[in-house]
Scaffold this motif. Sequence first.
Motif, PDB file in Angstrom:
ATOM      1  N   LEU A 155       1.343  -1.273  -0.166  1.00 51.92           N
ATOM      2  CA  LEU A 155      -0.035   0.053   0.088  1.00 51.92           C
ATOM      3  C   LEU A 155       0.709   1.214   0.148  1.00 51.92           C
ATOM      4  CD1 LEU A 155      -3.313  -0.686   2.624  1.00 51.92           C
ATOM      5  CD2 LEU A 155      -2.636  -1.307   0.025  1.00 51.92           C
ATOM      6  N   ALA A 156       1.993   1.249   0.281  1.00 53.71           N
ATOM      7  CA  ALA A 156       3.111   2.167   0.655  1.00 53.71           C
ATOM      8  C   ALA A 156       3.241   3.389  -1.295  1.00 53.71           C
ATOM      9  CB  ALA A 156       4.418   1.837   0.761  1.00 53.71           C
ATOM     10  N   HIS A 157       2.613   2.701  -1.831  1.00 54.58           N
ATOM     11  CA  HIS A 157       3.075   3.083  -2.860  1.00 54.58           C
ATOM     12  C   HIS A 157       1.898   4.319  -3.265  1.00 54.58           C
ATOM     13  CE1 HIS A 157       1.253   0.242  -4.924  1.00 54.58           C
ATOM     14  NE2 HIS A 157       0.572   0.465  -5.598  1.00 54.58           N
ATOM     15  N   LEU A 158       0.470   4.083  -2.865  1.00 59.89           N
ATOM     16  CA  LEU A 158      -1.070   4.554  -2.739  1.00 59.89           C
ATOM     17  C   LEU A 158      -0.963   5.859  -1.344  1.00 59.89           C
ATOM     18  CD1 LEU A 158      -3.121   1.741  -2.700  1.00 59.89           C
ATOM     19  CD2 LEU A 158      -1.961   2.439  -5.317  1.00 59.89           C
ATOM     20  N   PHE A 159      -2.085   7.294  -2.156  1.00 57.77           N
ATOM     21  CA  PHE A 159      -2.397   8.014  -1.235  1.00 57.77           C
ATOM     22  C   PHE A 159      -3.306   7.290  -0.088  1.00 57.77           C
ATOM     23  CE2 PHE A 159      -3.886  11.926  -0.226  1.00 57.77           C
ATOM     24  CZ  PHE A 159      -2.457  12.469   0.467  1.00 57.77           C
ATOM     25  N   VAL A 160      -2.530   6.873   0.751  1.00 59.12           N
ATOM     26  CA  VAL A 160      -4.032   6.542   1.395  1.00 59.12           C
ATOM     27  C   VAL A 160      -4.261   7.441   3.150  1.00 59.12           C
ATOM     28  CG1 VAL A 160      -3.883   3.495   0.681  1.00 59.12           C
ATOM     29  CG2 VAL A 160      -2.610   4.690   2.682  1.00 59.12           C
ATOM     30  N   HIS A 161      -4.959   6.866   3.904  1.00 60.42           N
ATOM     31  CA  HIS A 161      -5.330   7.318   5.203  1.00 60.42           C
ATOM     32  C   HIS A 161      -5.736   6.557   6.128  1.00 60.42           C
ATOM     33  CE1 HIS A 161      -9.339   9.638   4.737  1.00 60.42           C
ATOM     34  NE2 HIS A 161      -9.032   9.607   3.334  1.00 60.42           N
ATOM     35  N   ILE A 162      -5.881   6.691   7.368  1.00 59.44           N
ATOM     36  CA  ILE A 162      -6.774   6.019   8.348  1.00 59.44           C
ATOM     37  C   ILE A 162      -7.581   7.447   8.512  1.00 59.44           C
ATOM     38  CG2 ILE A 162      -6.779   5.626  10.839  1.00 59.44           C
ATOM     39  CD1 ILE A 162      -3.443   4.709  10.465  1.00 59.44           C
ATOM     40  N   SER A 163      -9.167   6.058   8.833  1.00 61.11           N
ATOM     41  CA  SER A 163     -10.230   6.869   9.524  1.00 61.11           C
ATOM     42  C   SER A 163     -11.059   6.245  10.121  1.00 61.11           C
ATOM     43  CB  SER A 163     -11.520   7.468   7.840  1.00 61.11           C
ATOM     44  OG  SER A 163     -11.542   6.524   7.499  1.00 61.11           O
ATOM     45  N   ASP A 164     -11.751   6.724  10.963  1.00 61.12           N
ATOM     46  CA  ASP A 164     -13.282   5.774  10.989  1.00 61.12           C
ATOM     47  C   ASP A 164     -12.900   4.680  12.080  1.00 61.12           C
ATOM     48  OD1 ASP A 164     -15.542   6.759   9.602  1.00 61.12           O
ATOM     49  OD2 ASP A 164     -14.218   6.994   8.928  1.00 61.12           O
ATOM     50  N   LEU A 165     -11.805   5.508  13.621  1.00 65.88           N
ATOM     51  CA  LEU A 165     -10.844   4.664  14.911  1.00 65.88           C
ATOM     52  C   LEU A 165     -12.409   4.577  15.621  1.00 65.88           C
ATOM     53  CD1 LEU A 165      -8.155   6.914  15.092  1.00 65.88           C
ATOM     54  CD2 LEU A 165      -8.263   4.431  14.158  1.00 65.88           C
ATOM     55  N   LYS A 166     -12.694   2.818  15.747  1.00 64.41           N
ATOM     56  CA  LYS A 166     -13.485   2.582  16.464  1.00 64.41           C
ATOM     57  C   LYS A 166     -13.398   1.378  17.541  1.00 64.41           C
ATOM     58  CE  LYS A 166     -16.564   4.883  14.559  1.00 64.41           C
ATOM     59  NZ  LYS A 166     -17.827   6.250  15.570  1.00 64.41           N
TER      60      LYS A 166
ATOM     61  N   LEU B 261      -9.367  -2.632  18.349  1.00 62.36           N
ATOM     62  CA  LEU B 261     -10.259  -1.176  17.509  1.00 62.36           C
ATOM     63  C   LEU B 261      -9.763  -1.107  16.241  1.00 62.36           C
ATOM     64  CD1 LEU B 261      -9.822   2.649  17.692  1.00 62.36           C
ATOM     65  CD2 LEU B 261      -7.210   1.809  16.496  1.00 62.36           C
ATOM     66  N   ALA B 262     -10.902  -0.997  15.638  1.00 60.61           N
ATOM     67  CA  ALA B 262     -10.951  -1.496  13.707  1.00 60.61           C
ATOM     68  C   ALA B 262     -10.845   0.014  13.338  1.00 60.61           C
ATOM     69  CB  ALA B 262     -12.680  -1.770  13.408  1.00 60.61           C
ATOM     70  N   PHE B 263     -10.494   0.230  12.043  1.00 58.34           N
ATOM     71  CA  PHE B 263     -11.033   1.561  11.370  1.00 58.34           C
ATOM     72  C   PHE B 263     -10.134   1.156  10.086  1.00 58.34           C
ATOM     73  CE2 PHE B 263      -5.592   0.618  13.108  1.00 58.34           C
ATOM     74  CZ  PHE B 263      -5.268   0.600  11.736  1.00 58.34           C
ATOM     75  N   PHE B 264     -10.362   2.380   9.473  1.00 61.33           N
ATOM     76  CA  PHE B 264     -10.148   1.697   7.284  1.00 61.33           C
ATOM     77  C   PHE B 264      -8.788   2.408   7.246  1.00 61.33           C
ATOM     78  CE2 PHE B 264     -15.240   2.594   7.204  1.00 61.33           C
ATOM     79  CZ  PHE B 264     -15.712   1.406   7.728  1.00 61.33           C
ATOM     80  N   ILE B 265      -8.209   1.781   6.247  1.00 63.55           N
ATOM     81  CA  ILE B 265      -7.205   2.656   5.455  1.00 63.55           C
ATOM     82  C   ILE B 265      -8.220   3.314   4.043  1.00 63.55           C
ATOM     83  CG2 ILE B 265      -5.373   2.958   4.209  1.00 63.55           C
ATOM     84  CD1 ILE B 265      -3.853   1.241   6.790  1.00 63.55           C
ATOM     85  N   LYS B 266      -8.447   4.361   3.949  1.00 63.08           N
ATOM     86  CA  LYS B 266      -8.835   4.030   2.623  1.00 63.08           C
ATOM     87  C   LYS B 266      -8.190   5.536   1.412  1.00 63.08           C
ATOM     88  CE  LYS B 266     -13.372   5.593   4.909  1.00 63.08           C
ATOM     89  NZ  LYS B 266     -14.712   7.288   4.792  1.00 63.08           N
ATOM     90  N   TRP B 267      -8.447   4.857   0.201  1.00 66.33           N
ATOM     91  CA  TRP B 267      -7.278   5.281  -0.518  1.00 66.33           C
ATOM     92  C   TRP B 267      -8.114   6.424  -1.240  1.00 66.33           C
ATOM     93  CZ3 TRP B 267      -6.765   0.168  -4.241  1.00 66.33           C
ATOM     94  CH2 TRP B 267      -6.135  -0.823  -3.414  1.00 66.33           C
ATOM     95  N   ALA B 268      -7.370   7.760  -1.668  1.00 70.46           N
ATOM     96  CA  ALA B 268      -7.444   8.921  -2.192  1.00 70.46           C
ATOM     97  C   ALA B 268      -7.442   9.108  -3.415  1.00 70.46           C
ATOM     98  CB  ALA B 268      -6.514   9.777  -1.783  1.00 70.46           C
ATOM     99  N   THR B 269      -7.293   8.136  -4.274  1.00 70.56           N
ATOM    100  CA  THR B 269      -7.568   7.822  -5.849  1.00 70.56           C
ATOM    101  C   THR B 269      -8.383   7.306  -6.758  1.00 70.56           C
ATOM    102  OG1 THR B 269      -5.548   6.561  -5.794  1.00 70.56           O
ATOM    103  CG2 THR B 269      -4.800   8.342  -5.822  1.00 70.56           C
TER     104      THR B 269
END
Length: 195
Positions: free
Chosen positions: A130-141, A149-157
């Motif tokens: 995933l390192a070459h993609l533009f991703v970010h963490i969201s929705d920590l629960k 702890l569950a969370f998403f890693i979302k792709w921006a592209t």
Amino acid sequence: PNDTKILIRGHEPLYYSLEDSILHDPGLRFTIDDTKTHLSWCESDSSFIFRNFENKNQLLRYSYDTNLVDTLVSLNPDEMIDALDFNSKHNFICYGSLLVNEHNTRLYIYNLNNCTDSLIYDVNRDDPELAHLFVHISDLKWSQNEESLAFFIKWATVQASDIFLYSINDNHVNRLTSSSNNYGKKYNLQWYNQD
């Protein structure tokens, strides 16, 4: 939980008190980003934590008792805090960050008991595909027992996101879904509890 105050996220943090039926402005000179979840109750609901909108690399705490703001975390200027959630059982804050120039995302735990910060997940280190993609963490629960702890890693592209799970007992992050079969971008992660 705090049953007498309703916390409101906007350009400035406000709270409504059920005790006096008044909308209160604590007079903070910090603004809160109202586009994401950058605000959470903490420490028996006597304070709340938030990301400073003007300095997105800072995690701040406001105390109702003292009416003071203190800085808990201050990351490098190119690393901004992207999501956060408080764990009352263990008294720590889990937060995700985005390293803008490196296209990298990280997950940290800030322990309020001893004021230490620990890196628990780094995309470049832990998921190099995933390192070459533009991703970010969201929705920590946090789970109801506050051990996972569950969370998403979302792709921006692209319209995709994966689900991840952090276990306190294992001190490890597992990727639960694969981006090749993930049903598109996901929103609003919640734990399902039948109790």
